[in-house]
Enzyme design. Sequence first.
Site, PDB file in Angstrom:
ATOM      1  N   GLY A  68       0.817  -1.203   0.000  1.00 21.11           N
ATOM      2  CA  GLY A  68       0.000   0.000   0.000  1.00 21.11           C
ATOM      3  C   GLY A  68       0.848   1.249   0.000  1.00 21.11           C
ATOM      4  O   GLY A  68       0.580   2.187   0.756  1.00 21.11           O
ATOM      5  N   HIS A  69       1.882   1.252  -0.843  1.00 13.15           N
ATOM      6  CA  HIS A  69       2.766   2.407  -0.940  1.00 13.15           C
ATOM      7  C   HIS A  69       3.562   2.333  -2.247  1.00 13.15           C
ATOM      8  O   HIS A  69       3.504   1.343  -2.965  1.00 13.15           O
ATOM      9  CB  HIS A  69       3.735   2.473   0.249  1.00 13.15           C
ATOM     10  CG  HIS A  69       4.705   1.347   0.310  1.00 13.15           C
ATOM     11  ND1 HIS A  69       4.441   0.174   1.002  1.00 13.15           N
ATOM     12  CD2 HIS A  69       5.927   1.183  -0.233  1.00 13.15           C
ATOM     13  CE1 HIS A  69       5.463  -0.643   0.878  1.00 13.15           C
ATOM     14  NE2 HIS A  69       6.387  -0.062   0.122  1.00 13.15           N
ATOM     15  N   ALA A  70       4.289   3.403  -2.516  1.00 13.71           N
ATOM     16  CA  ALA A  70       5.238   3.458  -3.631  1.00 13.71           C
ATOM     17  C   ALA A  70       6.529   4.049  -3.081  1.00 13.71           C
ATOM     18  O   ALA A  70       6.539   4.670  -2.025  1.00 13.71           O
ATOM     19  CB  ALA A  70       4.705   4.322  -4.767  1.00 13.71           C
TER      20      ALA A  70
ATOM     21  N   ARG B 191       2.319  -0.443  -5.044  1.00 14.89           N
ATOM     22  CA  ARG B 191       2.186  -1.889  -4.878  1.00 14.89           C
ATOM     23  C   ARG B 191       1.355  -2.218  -3.655  1.00 14.89           C
ATOM     24  O   ARG B 191       1.421  -1.533  -2.632  1.00 14.89           O
ATOM     25  CB  ARG B 191       3.544  -2.574  -4.797  1.00 14.89           C
ATOM     26  CG  ARG B 191       4.272  -2.613  -3.453  1.00 14.89           C
ATOM     27  CD  ARG B 191       4.934  -1.333  -2.979  1.00 14.89           C
ATOM     28  NE  ARG B 191       5.598  -0.552  -3.973  1.00 14.89           N
ATOM     29  CZ  ARG B 191       6.867  -0.708  -4.333  1.00 14.89           C
ATOM     30  NH1 ARG B 191       7.641  -1.529  -3.688  1.00 14.89           N
ATOM     31  NH2 ARG B 191       7.397   0.026  -5.290  1.00 14.89           N
TER      32      ARG B 191
END
Length: 134
Positions: free
Chosen positions: A51-53, A98
């Site tokens: 839950g981040h990039a 992702r």
Amino acid sequence: MTTIEDCKLIEIPRIQDRRGNLSVIEGDTIPFNFKRVYYLFDVPSGSKRGGHAHKQQFEFLISLSGSFDVVLKDGKNKRIITLNRPNQGLLIAEGIWRELENFSSGSVCLVLSSGLFDESDYIREYKDFKLLKK
């Protein structure tokens, strides 16, 4: 600007013999030198990770045991890749959102990262990610 097309599956060399299999990541197996290694395990059923990039870091994910899905987003396109083989990994380029989901029981996700932990390299809100990609 990176896109999900910059993310790719990479076969990890496998040495087979009667004693079992051995895979090695060295030299140019992956296209970056890794500075951090971590792994996810005992992920409860129905839970999501990621839950981040990352702004700068590359990551290489391997399912050492079991399986899980990696949802990749580049702000326009979405792609889901199932990892379930310990001799294959997924290269995730910088600037790609992702999410990891659908973990099977007993799954282990190994992550090789091109950088040390740096909170300022993370984009943790999808709305901020979308703004950055415009």
